[in-house]
Design a protein around this motif. Sequence first.
Motif, PDB file in Angstrom:
ATOM      1  N   PHE A 184       0.844  -1.194   0.000  1.00 51.80           N
ATOM      2  CA  PHE A 184       0.000   0.000   0.000  1.00 51.80           C
ATOM      3  C   PHE A 184       0.879   1.244   0.000  1.00 51.80           C
ATOM      4  O   PHE A 184       1.862   1.312   0.733  1.00 51.80           O
ATOM      5  CB  PHE A 184      -0.915  -0.010   1.227  1.00 51.80           C
ATOM      6  CG  PHE A 184      -1.838  -1.198   1.266  1.00 51.80           C
ATOM      7  CD1 PHE A 184      -3.060  -1.178   0.626  1.00 51.80           C
ATOM      8  CD2 PHE A 184      -1.459  -2.360   1.932  1.00 51.80           C
ATOM      9  CE1 PHE A 184      -3.899  -2.272   0.640  1.00 51.80           C
ATOM     10  CE2 PHE A 184      -2.289  -3.468   1.962  1.00 51.80           C
ATOM     11  CZ  PHE A 184      -3.512  -3.431   1.308  1.00 51.80           C
ATOM     12  N   SER A 185       0.500   2.213  -0.827  1.00 54.91           N
ATOM     13  CA  SER A 185       1.304   3.432  -0.942  1.00 54.91           C
ATOM     14  C   SER A 185       0.443   4.572  -1.491  1.00 54.91           C
ATOM     15  O   SER A 185      -0.756   4.406  -1.726  1.00 54.91           O
ATOM     16  CB  SER A 185       2.501   3.185  -1.885  1.00 54.91           C
ATOM     17  OG  SER A 185       2.035   2.877  -3.190  1.00 54.91           O
ATOM     18  N   ASP A 186       1.091   5.703  -1.710  1.00 52.03           N
ATOM     19  CA  ASP A 186       0.481   6.879  -2.358  1.00 52.03           C
ATOM     20  C   ASP A 186      -0.877   7.270  -1.783  1.00 52.03           C
ATOM     21  O   ASP A 186      -1.867   7.331  -2.504  1.00 52.03           O
ATOM     22  CB  ASP A 186       0.348   6.655  -3.874  1.00 52.03           C
ATOM     23  CG  ASP A 186       1.689   6.428  -4.538  1.00 52.03           C
ATOM     24  OD1 ASP A 186       2.693   6.938  -4.022  1.00 52.03           O
ATOM     25  OD2 ASP A 186       1.725   5.739  -5.572  1.00 52.03           O
ATOM     26  N   PRO A 187      -0.964   7.564  -0.477  1.00 53.29           N
ATOM     27  CA  PRO A 187      -2.244   8.023   0.054  1.00 53.29           C
ATOM     28  C   PRO A 187      -2.672   9.329  -0.612  1.00 53.29           C
ATOM     29  O   PRO A 187      -1.848  10.200  -0.895  1.00 53.29           O
ATOM     30  CB  PRO A 187      -1.964   8.221   1.546  1.00 53.29           C
ATOM     31  CG  PRO A 187      -0.485   8.339   1.660  1.00 53.29           C
ATOM     32  CD  PRO A 187       0.102   7.572   0.524  1.00 53.29           C
ATOM     33  N   GLU A 188      -3.958   9.413  -0.891  1.00 54.91           N
ATOM     34  CA  GLU A 188      -4.507  10.582  -1.586  1.00 54.91           C
ATOM     35  C   GLU A 188      -5.775  11.008  -0.870  1.00 54.91           C
ATOM     36  O   GLU A 188      -6.607  10.171  -0.528  1.00 54.91           O
ATOM     37  CB  GLU A 188      -4.817  10.200  -3.041  1.00 54.91           C
ATOM     38  CG  GLU A 188      -5.312  11.329  -3.903  1.00 54.91           C
ATOM     39  CD  GLU A 188      -5.558  10.868  -5.323  1.00 54.91           C
ATOM     40  OE1 GLU A 188      -4.676  11.063  -6.177  1.00 54.91           O
ATOM     41  OE2 GLU A 188      -6.637  10.303  -5.588  1.00 54.91           O
ATOM     42  N   ASP A 189      -5.907  12.305  -0.625  1.00 57.74           N
ATOM     43  CA  ASP A 189      -7.087  12.827   0.051  1.00 57.74           C
ATOM     44  C   ASP A 189      -8.040  13.459  -0.953  1.00 57.74           C
ATOM     45  O   ASP A 189      -7.621  14.073  -1.939  1.00 57.74           O
ATOM     46  CB  ASP A 189      -6.695  13.866   1.101  1.00 57.74           C
ATOM     47  CG  ASP A 189      -6.034  13.230   2.312  1.00 57.74           C
ATOM     48  OD1 ASP A 189      -6.108  11.987   2.452  1.00 57.74           O
ATOM     49  OD2 ASP A 189      -5.448  13.969   3.121  1.00 57.74           O
TER      50      ASP A 189
END
Length: 198
Positions: A184-189
């Motif tokens: 899991f990577s690249d959290p985006e809001d």
Amino acid sequence: MLELTTKICRMPTDAENEINMQKDGYFFADRTLLASINLSRCSIDTKKLIRLNIICTREYKEEIFEVARKSFPYDRRFHLTPEIDNATAEIEIKKWVDELDEVLVCFYKDILIGFLALKEIDEETLFVHLAAVDEKYRLTGAAMSLYARAIEIAKEKGYKKLDGRISSQNTAVMNLYAYLGASFSDPEDIFIKGNTNE
């Protein structure tokens, strides 16, 4: 006449971004994560995981829509206004379903209970564009069957990764990806702002 317009903004997760967006009148709607399965390292026996009948088809759009309509009560891909509005969301879901090409559909006996649509991102990556299982049938293993079949297809076609972007609220799908070996990577809001204009 009053008309509501909505602005949606997606950006990398960052505390400063959140503060600035709130100052500008936006509210935080969701956080998503990129889930990525490295297919060369995925040694799961997919044949054992596929327990239901799955076909690849361009048909069953109405049945797919019915499953999708019931499965996305809060999903910000479809709920595009600050308030949760199911009538508006259904219009957006219908658009997404109508635009699907080939879809993996899963049957329990003769009932379509789930689907999964794939899209190519690049020559190395296949992406889970849209997927859902009817809540009444989630204990049948339909989701696992669909994702296992998606892994098989991705490997057969020579892709190196199977990716998806999921809400951090969707722990069931997060657990499914984790079981399949995803990172899991690249959290985006996602931020939403509603304006009332005359």
